[in-house]
Motif scaffolding. Structure first.
Motif, short mmCIF file in Angstrom:
data_model
loop_
_atom_site.label_atom_id
_atom_site.label_comp_id
_atom_site.label_asym_id
_atom_site.label_seq_id
_atom_site.Cartn_x
_atom_site.Cartn_y
_atom_site.Cartn_z
N LEU A 244 0.81 -1.21 0.00
CA LEU A 244 0.00 0.00 0.00
C LEU A 244 0.85 1.26 0.00
CD1 LEU A 244 -2.72 1.47 0.23
CD2 LEU A 244 -2.55 1.20 2.72
N PHE A 245 1.85 1.29 0.88
CA PHE A 245 2.65 2.50 1.03
C PHE A 245 3.91 2.51 0.16
CE2 PHE A 245 0.63 2.15 5.37
CZ PHE A 245 -0.33 3.11 5.12
N GLY A 246 4.08 1.44 -0.64
CA GLY A 246 5.25 1.38 -1.51
C GLY A 246 6.56 1.37 -0.74
N LEU A 247 6.64 0.53 0.29
CA LEU A 247 7.81 0.51 1.17
C LEU A 247 8.95 -0.35 0.64
CD1 LEU A 247 6.02 0.10 4.62
CD2 LEU A 247 6.61 2.22 3.43
N GLY A 248 8.67 -1.13 -0.41
CA GLY A 248 9.64 -2.12 -0.86
C GLY A 248 11.00 -1.55 -1.19
N ASP A 249 11.04 -0.50 -2.02
CA ASP A 249 12.32 0.07 -2.43
C ASP A 249 13.07 0.67 -1.24
OD1 ASP A 249 11.86 -0.66 -5.01
OD2 ASP A 249 11.06 1.29 -5.63
#
Length: 620
Positions: A244-249
């Motif tokens: 949801l928050f695009g935390l992967g990178d």
């Protein structure tokens, strides 16, 4: 007694005296390690010792027979028929010795593999057993957690390595003594050269061993962070927010940065090892070939036989290897002992539960209910300046329902931790049936409580085990488990599952069935109700994930179950709280108000204000 722990934070630069003192302290790890080794496998230890002794004696015998073969061949070439017949006998003997050496080496390999598995398992069990003895405060302390991780990381390899290096020293020492006897007869000074050429390698190995130990010990906190970053990206509990928050990178970037730092440190140490190893290898090679020139010259002049030359060179080379092996083993033992100090440091963490400070004259008797009294209890978490609880005095009587309310951080859950003796009060006393709980057996004390926590555990077991774990002795008692499920409101959830009580839960293992948060919470409540003989029931936010109808049904059952027991409820829902006989309003760690719902509403203080705020939210 285990050997004293070693401080892994010793400054990198120290005097020779300090290093020698440190080394002497480190090798005090040996008795404790050998004790564990013997306890793990006495038979394996005896077999290893016998094979090591045989392996130590064979090289000298093989070298001597090799000399006899060469001398017999030379004599036979000069026309001696007797020498020609001896050649075949000596070759046959050498074959037998080489065959025996191969069998012994294979036996040593097999013994090492069996001991590695057995010793690793024994140590892991001890580490896990120690974890069971530790209290919540230890798991919440980063230093203690680092000690545990350091111990676990090396437990499967370091103890056996330390023992094997010790056996290697004995083996090479015996071999070297037999070689020395042969060398002295040919050239006494060659023994001096052999020893002198090997000492620098030992000094380098010892220094690099300490550097490696410091590197891996100091990075323990960052290593824990690396594991946590990996956890965020690989666990189902985090994936929704990661997506949801695009935390992967962001998380993966931090993981890469830490890994790059670790790799740079490892690479620097590896290059340092290579440089020292290459330089010292050249030194040893030069010493060998210097002796080679000397011996070859003597053989060419006829001072010694060709067999003597072959024996001399073989013994010198193998003797040099044996001596370097001893020094390398000492250096490796030094490194292993450094890591073993982590294990002993962890195993010696004091828990405070071994011996009660004062034995009570008589513990509260099972079968009758007891009062719980808090007298001026204050608590401050280790390393913190602020008080989590301050001067709390309460009395809880059988049949009484106490609700704890207050903002987050007011001290509600801390109070429960103190009652369960997960922590001990910084000041004040908690009495159970008139006995200080610090004087009670901690297992007996906790056995009198049934509890469901806000952060309850979702066990990746089947349904029956998820409930039955609330009272392990009744884990196979299906009627009791079904009764607890009914009391906890979980029967409907279980009936809808494909295998009902035998359904595997969670997503970690094959055919696991995932549940909603509310369904998991109902199982947690049922688990608490497994202790139907509990004298105290604690519900810490037990309805946070269930709907209002299920909440109402749960508390009706709860009131019936707790009719003659002490019940403690922590909740932010005032519809739940108002059912309690007494309500304690905690604020800044102290009891700000105490009374029934009606009394507190009439007082028109903090409780009444909070109640009206929540009620207004429902109306709006």
């Amino acid at each position: 007694m285990s050997p004293p722990p070693i401080d892994s934070t010793t400054p990198a630069k120290s005097s020779l005296k300090d290093r020698l003192k440190s080394a002497g302290s480190l090798f005090r790890q040996l008795p404790g390690t050998f004790r564990i080794f013997w306890q793990a496998s006495p038979r394996g230890a005896v077999v290893l010792g016998a094979l090591t002794l045989v392996a130590a004696l064979l090289p000298a015998a093989i070298a001597w027979v090799g000399k006899l073969i060469v001398d017999a061949v030379v004599a036979a070439a000069q026309g001696s028929e007797e020498a020609r017949s001896r050649v075949f006998g000596w070759v046959g003997l050498e074959f037998a010795l080489m065959l025996g050496s191969a069998v012994v080496e294979r036996g040593l390999m097999l013994t090492r593999e069996l001991l590695r598995a057995n010793l690793g398992n024994v140590l892991n069990e001890r580490i896990l057993q120690k974890a069971l003895d530790l209290e919540l405060q230890h798991f919440e302390d980063s230093n203690t957690y680092d000690k545990m991780q350091n111990a676990r990381r090396e437990a499967s390899s370091r103890p056996l390595s330390l023992v094997m290096q010790a056996f290697s020293i004995v083996r090479n020492g015996i071999t070297l003594s037999t070689f020395a006897a042969l060398l002295v007869a040919l050239s006494p000074w060659s023994v001096v050269v052999l020893v002198a050429a090997s000492i620098p390698a030992f000094i380098a190995e010892a220094r690099l061993a300490m550097a490696g130990f410091r590197l891996y010990s100091w990075r323990a906190p960052e290593g824990r962070k690396l594991n946590y970053l990996e956890w965020i990206l690989t666990r189902d509990s985090h994936v929704k927010e990661v997506k949801l928050f695009g935390l992967g990178d962001l998380v993966l970037g931090r993981y890469r940065e830490l890994f790059k730092k670790f790799f740079a440190e490892d690479r620097a140490l590896a290059f340092k090892r290579m440089g020292w190893g290459l330089g010292l290898g050249v030194l040893s090679l030069g010493a060998f070939y210097g002796c080679y020139v000397f011996v070859a010259g003597r053989a060419a002049s006829g001072a010694i036989t060709v067999g003597d030359m072959v024996l001399y060179l073989a013994v010198f080379r193998q003797g040099q290897s044996a001596f370097q092996g001893i020094l390398t083993s000492v250096g490796s033992m030094y490194e292993d002992a450094l890591f073993m100090s982590n294990l002993f440091t962890y195993l010696e963490i004091p828990t405070g539960n071994e011996v009660p400070r004062v034995l009570p004259a008589k513990s509260p008797a099972r079968g009758r209910m007891n009062d719980i009294e808090l007298r001026g209890v204050s608590f401050r978490y280790p390393g913190k300046e602020a008080w989590a609880l301050r001067n709390v005095s309460l009395t809880l009587r059988p049949g009484q329902k106490l609700a704890l309310v207050g903002e987050n951080g007011a001290g509600k859950s801390t109070l429960v931790k103190l009652l369960l003796r997960l922590y001990e009060p910084t000041e004040g006393t908690i009495l159970y049936g008139g006995v200080d709980i610090r004087d009670m057996d901690v297992g007996d004390l906790r056995g009198r409580f049934g509890a469901v926590f806000q952060d309850f555990v979702r066990y990746q077991f089947n349904v029956a085990e998820n409930i039955g774990l609330g009272h392990v002795p009744a884990l196979e008692d299906r009627p009791r488990i079904e009764k607890a499920a009914e009391q906890g409101g979980a029967s409907g959830v279980i009936a809808a599952l494909p295998g009902q009580y035998d359904t595997m839960l969670g997503g970690w293992f094959e055919k696991g069935q995932e549940l909603s948060s509310g369904q998991w919470q109902k199982l947690a409540v049922a688990r608490a109700f497994m202790r139907d003989d509990a004298e105290v029931l604690i519900l810490d936010e037990p309805t946070a994930s269930i709907d209002a109808e299920a909440e109402h049904a749960l508390f009706e059952r709860f009131q019936a179950l707790a009719a003659d027991r002490i019940a403690i409820v922590i909740s932010h829902r005032f519809s739940t709280v108002r059912m309690a006989d007494q309500i304690a309003v905690l604020h800044n760690g102290g009891v700000d108000e105490l009374g029934s719902h009606d009394a507190l509403m009439a007082k028109d203080g903090r409780y009444a204000h909070l109640f009206r705020l929540q009620a207004r939210g429902y109306r709006d």
